[in-house]
Design an enzyme around this catalytic site. Structure first.
Site, short mmCIF file in Angstrom:
data_model
loop_
_atom_site.label_atom_id
_atom_site.label_comp_id
_atom_site.label_asym_id
_atom_site.label_seq_id
_atom_site.Cartn_x
_atom_site.Cartn_y
_atom_site.Cartn_z
N HIS A 140 31.87 -27.44 -44.62
CA HIS A 140 30.74 -27.10 -45.50
C HIS A 140 29.41 -27.22 -44.77
CE1 HIS A 140 32.65 -26.24 -49.34
NE2 HIS A 140 33.55 -27.15 -49.01
N ASP B 81 28.82 -24.65 -42.16
CA ASP B 81 28.50 -23.35 -41.51
C ASP B 81 27.30 -22.71 -42.18
OD1 ASP B 81 30.07 -22.70 -43.80
OD2 ASP B 81 31.22 -21.14 -42.77
N LEU C 24 43.88 -21.14 -45.83
CA LEU C 24 44.02 -20.93 -44.39
C LEU C 24 43.47 -19.56 -43.99
CD1 LEU C 24 47.61 -22.47 -43.91
CD2 LEU C 24 45.40 -23.57 -43.52
N SER C 25 42.60 -19.04 -44.85
CA SER C 25 41.84 -17.81 -44.55
C SER C 25 42.65 -16.53 -44.46
CB SER C 25 41.03 -17.98 -43.26
OG SER C 25 40.02 -18.89 -43.47
N SER C 26 43.55 -16.33 -45.42
CA SER C 26 44.27 -15.06 -45.43
C SER C 26 43.31 -13.89 -45.66
CB SER C 26 45.38 -15.07 -46.49
OG SER C 26 44.86 -15.41 -47.74
N ASP D 13 35.13 -18.72 -41.03
CA ASP D 13 36.51 -18.23 -41.09
C ASP D 13 36.67 -16.95 -40.29
OD1 ASP D 13 36.70 -20.33 -42.81
OD2 ASP D 13 36.84 -19.11 -44.63
C1 GLA Z 1 35.36 -21.69 -46.81
C2 GLA Z 1 34.27 -20.71 -46.38
C3 GLA Z 1 33.68 -21.10 -45.02
C4 GLA Z 1 33.24 -22.56 -45.00
C5 GLA Z 1 34.36 -23.46 -45.56
C6 GLA Z 1 33.92 -24.90 -45.70
O1 GLA Z 1 36.45 -21.61 -45.95
O2 GLA Z 1 34.79 -19.40 -46.29
O3 GLA Z 1 32.59 -20.25 -44.71
O4 GLA Z 1 32.06 -22.75 -45.71
O5 GLA Z 1 34.83 -23.01 -46.81
O6 GLA Z 1 33.65 -25.46 -44.47
#
Ligand code: GLA
Length: 386
Positions: free
Chosen positions: A34, A36, A124-126, A172
């Protein structure tokens, strides 16, 4: 689904002909959560599982989008790319196509079949994986691979912010686009300068633990935290010339903190400033192989996300604190946005089985359902597979 099966499914859907294959990873963030969007340092890495795509150019402007993960097939027209809730997963590739067309890149009609092995909704950013994948496909198919990679990262974030409507930071997409095998990326989100650190964790394993909690409310709470940070920043900007919270050192913040009257706003800002310091320390620890100290920083990060930033919840806290108590663990923390999703732990390889057995049983007893455990190496960023 393996690549051979994916190619035959592609042929079944779209017919015989040349097929190009791409892969884009998921990501975990080692530390720097949290921040970025507060101009701080983050320290993510790409996973070795992610999203595959088989693609073929078309002669017209039509887009056929199919996935082995969802029944929903979507057809769109390049000249009319608009967000449509019922297009669900296909809004991510559509969004990237739209921002790339608007930015002046060449984009043409395509048949696409994607197949992901990132657990959905696990944090996990799919979605970033799918976005960056689309950007790389467009670069390779229509622009001779000449679109700058950081530009693809920024356009992917733009698609998520303005087309899909999720106000995420850049971490991400950056991790997915710029990841390198066995390396974590130290990224300064203010300047986008970055550095790679070798992840030499020797006798330890990086374990990804999924709470299996559905991430309800995460989007509105995410935006609420961003607004609280903006509030803290505008108060502090009246007192000091800064562009982002993470430009402050811990000492500078402590001297100014009393000016932030609302306790919750003060807590959010404190997390951001201290977390940023922890990332820099963690980078040094990893470089010099001080893994126990690195593990300590992971625990401090989780404590801060629980107590100051308040984005953890019972499931993530149970998973992390049970992990820390279990055999062989030298550090653990939530990773990603929080409110559910995944945590990571550094665990002695020799004690891995005992670790998993204990964490699984205790988590299940307290929460009522089991967590999942994944073992991923650190993978490459998005690429064409040749
Ligand atoms: C999500 C957001 C990122 C970042 C994280 C927390 O993954 O997409 O940009 O803010 O939360 O670190």
């Amino acid at each position: 689904m393996d690549i051979i099966a994916l190619k035959s499914e592609f042929i079944r859907l779209y017919g015989e002909g040349k097929i190009r294959v791409f892969h884009s990873p998921g990501r975990v963030n080692l530390i720097g959560e949290h921040i970025d969007y507060n101009g701080g340092y983050v320290f993510p890495c790409a996973l070795d599982f992610g999203t595959f795509a088989c693609v073929r150019k078309r002669e017209d402007n039509k887009l056929n989008l199919a996935s082995t993960n969802f029944d929903l097939k979507v057809t769109a027209d390049l000249d009319n790319l608009i967000y449509d809730e019922k297009d669900d997963w296909a809004n991510y590739p559509k969004g990237v196509m739209k921002v790339m067309v608007d930015a002046g890149y060449k984009v043409g009609g395509m048949d696409i079949l994607v197949s992901g092995n990132i657990p959905n909704g696990a944090g996990l950013s799919s979605s970033a994986s799918l976005e960056v994948l689309t950007g790389v496909v467009i670069s390779e198919l229509f622009n001779n691979g000449a679109v700058d990679r950081v530009e693809i990262v920024k356009l992917s974030q733009k698609a998520e912010n303005h087309f899909v409507g999720v106000n995420c930071g850049i971490m991400d997409q950056f991790a997915v686009g710029m990841g390198k095998k066995n390396k974590a990326i130290l990224l300064d989100c203010n300047s986008l300068k970055y550095d790679y650190a070798e992840v030499n964790i020797g006798d330890y394993s990086l374990v990804i633990m999924n709470t299996n909690k559905r991430r309800a409310l995460s989007e509105s709470k995410y935006n609420e935290r961003r607004a609280e940070c903006d509030e803290a920043l505008s108060i502090l900007q009246k007192l000091k010339n800064i562009g982002a919270l993470c430009e402050l050192t811990v000492e500078e913040f402590n001297a100014l903190a009393h000016n932030i009257e609302k306790e919750n706003v003060r807590k959010r800002a404190k997390h951001a400033v201290y977390e940023n310091e922890r990332v820099k320390k963690a980078y040094d620890c990893l470089n010099k192989g001080a893994l126990k100290e690195f593990g300590e920083l992971l625990i401090q990060s989780h404590d801060s996300l629980k107590d100051l930033y308040e984005v953890t919840g019972k499931e993530l806290d149970t998973l992390v604190y049970e992990a820390i108590k279990a055999p062989g663990c030298i550090g653990a923390r939530m990773t990603g946005a929080g409110f559910g999703g995944c945590a990571i732990a550094l665990v002695d390889k020799a004690l891995l089985e005992d670790f998993i057995a204990q964490v699984k049983t205790n988590y299940e007893n307290i929460i009522g359902y089991a967590p999942d455990f994944y073992f991923s190496g650190i993978g490459e960023g998005a690429e064409e597979l040749k």
